[in-house]
Structures are given as structure tokens and as C-alpha cells.
Design a protein around this motif. Sequence first.
Motif, PDB file in Angstrom:
ATOM      1  N   ASP A  63      33.729  40.123  26.381  1.00  0.00           N
ATOM      2  CA  ASP A  63      32.576  39.270  26.681  1.00  0.00           C
ATOM      3  C   ASP A  63      31.246  40.009  26.550  1.00  0.00           C
ATOM      4  O   ASP A  63      30.204  39.486  26.926  1.00  0.00           O
ATOM      5  CB  ASP A  63      32.710  38.649  28.071  1.00  0.00           C
ATOM      6  N   GLU A  65      27.883  41.152  25.204  1.00  0.00           N
ATOM      7  CA  GLU A  65      26.903  40.366  24.457  1.00  0.00           C
ATOM      8  C   GLU A  65      26.668  40.865  23.037  1.00  0.00           C
ATOM      9  O   GLU A  65      26.475  40.090  22.116  1.00  0.00           O
ATOM     10  CB  GLU A  65      25.587  40.368  25.240  1.00  0.00           C
ATOM     11  N   GLY A  84      41.519  41.787  27.597  1.00  0.00           N
ATOM     12  CA  GLY A  84      40.103  41.521  27.800  1.00  0.00           C
ATOM     13  C   GLY A  84      39.159  42.464  27.081  1.00  0.00           C
ATOM     14  O   GLY A  84      37.957  42.446  27.312  1.00  0.00           O
TER      15      GLY A  84
END
Length: 93
Positions: A63, A65, A84
Motif C-alpha cells: 500500500d 504510495e 502484504g
Amino acid sequence: MKHLLPLALLAACADPDPAPPASLTLSPNGYRADGDQCRLAFETESTVEYLDDAADLVACPADMENLGVFALDTGGVEVARIAGYVLYSVPVR
């Protein structure tokens, strides 16, 4: 008990999940600088097939950016997504 029976039947009919990957072992320091979210990934059962003597294996949070910027800046090529994290093979030569 009658409410659990349908769940048990569904669980029995579902395809079994593949074994979860071995946890990643990551460097405590940022890959490019202290505070960098990306970390050097060490050899584990999950990463052994992605290791290369001419490249660093780097794990960045999925996740994060600026994943695209990391890949452009380092020349890293995405090789896997595990637990993840996105794993990049970053050439060192």
C-alpha cells in the motif's frame, strides 16, 4: 448448533487455502536510507526463488504510495507479492 452446521458444510466444500507463505525476514533499516519503507528481504522459504547474486531483493509495503517511483528510481522489477509486500529485484551491477 443449527446455525453452525451450514458454516461447517461450506467450509468442508470450499477449496483448501494454499499454505500461507513463511513470514518475510526484512532488514531493520530502510533500503535506500533510514526511514525508507522498503527493506532488504533476506532468504526465507517464501523468497528463495527470487534471490539473485546480481540483485538485491527488496520488499516494499503493497500500500506504499510511491511504489512506481521506487521501481523507476532503482530499476527494480516486481517479482512477487507476499504477505502484504511487493518484492522487487533491484540490480546491483
